[in-house]
Design an enzyme around this catalytic site. Structure first.
Site, PDB file in Angstrom:
ATOM      1  N   TYR A  92       0.836  -1.207   0.000  1.00  0.00           N
ATOM      2  CA  TYR A  92       0.000   0.000   0.000  1.00  0.00           C
ATOM      3  C   TYR A  92       0.869   1.254   0.000  1.00  0.00           C
ATOM      4  O   TYR A  92       1.829   1.373   0.761  1.00  0.00           O
ATOM      5  CB  TYR A  92      -0.898  -0.018   1.227  1.00  0.00           C
ATOM      6  CG  TYR A  92      -1.983   1.027   1.243  1.00  0.00           C
ATOM      7  CD1 TYR A  92      -3.154   0.858   0.503  1.00  0.00           C
ATOM      8  CD2 TYR A  92      -1.862   2.180   2.019  1.00  0.00           C
ATOM      9  CE1 TYR A  92      -4.164   1.799   0.537  1.00  0.00           C
ATOM     10  CE2 TYR A  92      -2.864   3.131   2.058  1.00  0.00           C
ATOM     11  CZ  TYR A  92      -4.019   2.939   1.314  1.00  0.00           C
ATOM     12  OH  TYR A  92      -5.041   3.880   1.343  1.00  0.00           O
ATOM     13  N   SER A 186       1.840  -7.660   2.323  1.00  0.00           N
ATOM     14  CA  SER A 186       0.871  -6.691   2.803  1.00  0.00           C
ATOM     15  C   SER A 186      -0.252  -6.526   1.772  1.00  0.00           C
ATOM     16  O   SER A 186      -0.945  -7.492   1.466  1.00  0.00           O
ATOM     17  CB  SER A 186       1.569  -5.370   3.134  1.00  0.00           C
ATOM     18  OG  SER A 186       0.724  -4.508   3.843  1.00  0.00           O
ATOM     19  N   GLN A 187      -0.436  -5.331   1.217  1.00  0.00           N
ATOM     20  CA  GLN A 187      -1.433  -5.206   0.148  1.00  0.00           C
ATOM     21  C   GLN A 187      -1.142  -6.193  -0.973  1.00  0.00           C
ATOM     22  O   GLN A 187      -2.050  -6.836  -1.522  1.00  0.00           O
ATOM     23  CB  GLN A 187      -1.440  -3.786  -0.405  1.00  0.00           C
ATOM     24  CG  GLN A 187      -2.342  -3.612  -1.626  1.00  0.00           C
ATOM     25  CD  GLN A 187      -2.248  -2.222  -2.209  1.00  0.00           C
ATOM     26  OE1 GLN A 187      -3.093  -1.391  -1.931  1.00  0.00           O
ATOM     27  NE2 GLN A 187      -1.216  -1.956  -3.000  1.00  0.00           N
ATOM     28  N   ASP A 272       2.114  -8.035  14.486  1.00  0.00           N
ATOM     29  CA  ASP A 272       1.716  -7.183  13.368  1.00  0.00           C
ATOM     30  C   ASP A 272       0.374  -6.522  13.667  1.00  0.00           C
ATOM     31  O   ASP A 272      -0.673  -7.162  13.634  1.00  0.00           O
ATOM     32  CB  ASP A 272       1.613  -8.023  12.091  1.00  0.00           C
ATOM     33  CG  ASP A 272       1.377  -7.180  10.845  1.00  0.00           C
ATOM     34  OD1 ASP A 272       1.104  -5.972  10.976  1.00  0.00           O
ATOM     35  OD2 ASP A 272       1.469  -7.744   9.737  1.00  0.00           O
ATOM     36  N   HIS A 308       4.879  -6.041  11.266  1.00  0.00           N
ATOM     37  CA  HIS A 308       4.504  -6.058   9.856  1.00  0.00           C
ATOM     38  C   HIS A 308       5.683  -6.368   8.942  1.00  0.00           C
ATOM     39  O   HIS A 308       5.495  -6.722   7.783  1.00  0.00           O
ATOM     40  CB  HIS A 308       3.870  -4.714   9.482  1.00  0.00           C
ATOM     41  CG  HIS A 308       3.095  -4.747   8.208  1.00  0.00           C
ATOM     42  ND1 HIS A 308       2.080  -5.657   7.968  1.00  0.00           N
ATOM     43  CD2 HIS A 308       3.170  -3.983   7.085  1.00  0.00           C
ATOM     44  CE1 HIS A 308       1.570  -5.456   6.764  1.00  0.00           C
ATOM     45  NE2 HIS A 308       2.216  -4.454   6.201  1.00  0.00           N
TER      46      HIS A 308
END
Length: 348
Positions: A92, A186-187, A272, A308
């Site tokens: 992202y 992630s994204q 996370d 994360h």
């Protein structure tokens, strides 16, 4: 930050009931059918770089609505054979950046297509793909853009782009179309799961700290990062919650994971707060649930003391070894190879 989610023993068994729209499959089938009305590969041109061991091309393909989406195509220089291709999706706030920024996969001997994220560049990396569909009701950031309806939601467009990137990769020279891998963090990890549920013949899936998995729970336990943007939107638009939750149910990575059949490699950090571990475990534990026959191969690496960033370079090394095994690629054991003499490595 401290542990905040479920204990690991519970995470390994966490298979929540996820609200899934009755028209989930028809919604996505009609969306993808509309995208295929445009030829997928629009432009392919060599990209001059200062790299000697990697060849690069600037790619433009047709994504959602036929919109041009940019990507980098890299592969080992001087290799003529058709290679497995890693289709990678960025996190992202990132764009595709410059062609030399992500070299792990071509240096490892794979073809690599890195998709730009429409309308997201500038926060962490540069991009070249605008998002011309910004009129639907919702907030200003990508994750809230058009969030009041599934039809107008930003991630409907980005997920469609991600599927079209696989189709574009198969049309590129020097690619083995039978060995396409969806990958991301992630994204990008959420997009790789979405593609896994929408494309039935992937060779493998690599996903770490995946976003948009079980977002209904994520909104209850975190307001960090991207989920915080949705929380902030709802804090101002107090009557929007039912519509927002309905829209998110159409892009839930758990629903996509249930439909996936390719071997998958997960990585999750237990600290996370951006993409809470229970949301990723929900996708992992549901992965392949609706597929008939033997369940797909699943591998999970857990990082108890990481957030994360998960396993970072350690996770990438594990991905490389796992993927070589899944694809049947030869790996080289250098433990018995030639060693530098002490004369060469001793201080002057």
């Amino acid at each position: 930050m401290p542990l905040f989610d479920l204990p690991l023993a519970q995470l390994r068994q966490y298979t929540p009931a996820v609200a899934e729209p009755a028209d989930f499959d028809t919604f996505w089938q009609s969306t993808l059918d509309a995208a295929t009305q445009s030829p997928v590969l629009l432009d392919l041109r060599p990209e001059p770089t200062d790299l000697r061991l990697v060849d690069s091309w600037d790619v433009t393909f047709a994504g959602f609505g036929g919109d041009p989406v940019r990507a980098w195509y890299n592969r080992p220089a001087g290799v003529d054979e058709a290679l497995p291709v890693i289709v990678e999706y960025v996190g992202y706030g990132r764009g595709r950046g410059l062609p030399h920024e992500r070299l792990t996969w071509p240096v490892a001997g794979y073809a690599h297509l890195l998709m730009d994220a429409r309308g997201q560049s500038g926060q962490y990396g540069a991009g070249d793909t605008p998002d011309p569909h910004g009129a639907a009701p919702g907030g200003p950031s990508p994750v809230t853009r058009g969030i009041m309806t599934p039809e107008g939601y930003y991630y409907r467009r980005l997920i469609t782009d991600a599927v079209r990137a696989v189709q574009a990769a198969r049309a590129l020279p020097g690619v083995d179309p039978r060995r396409v891998v969806a990958a991301g963090n992630s994204q990008g990890g959420g997009l790789s799961l979405a593609v896994a549920g929408l494309v039935s013949d992937l060779a493998a899936v690599l996903t770490t700290a995946p976003f948009l998995c079980h977002p209904q729970r994520a909104l209850e336990i975190t307001e960090v990062g991207v989920y915080g943007e949705i929380v902030n939107y709802l804090a101002v638009n107090r009557d929007a919650e039912p519509a927002v939750r309905r829209t998110l149910s159409y892009v839930d990575g758990v629903s996509f994971a249930r439909r996936a059949n390719a071997p998958v490699h997960f990585g999750i950090g237990l600290r996370d707060m951006v993409c809470p571990p229970s949301t990723g475990f929900a996708a992992y534990n549901h992965y392949g649930a609706t597929v008939g026959g033997p369940p797909p191969e699943r591998t999970m690496h857990v990082y108890p003391f990481n957030g994360h960033e998960h396993g970072d370079a350690t996770q990438v090394r594990r991905q490389l070894r796992w993927l070589a095994d899944v694809l049947g690629e030869e790996t080289t054991d250098r433990s018995d190879g030639p060693k530098l003499s002490r004369a060469l490595i001793s201080p002057a």
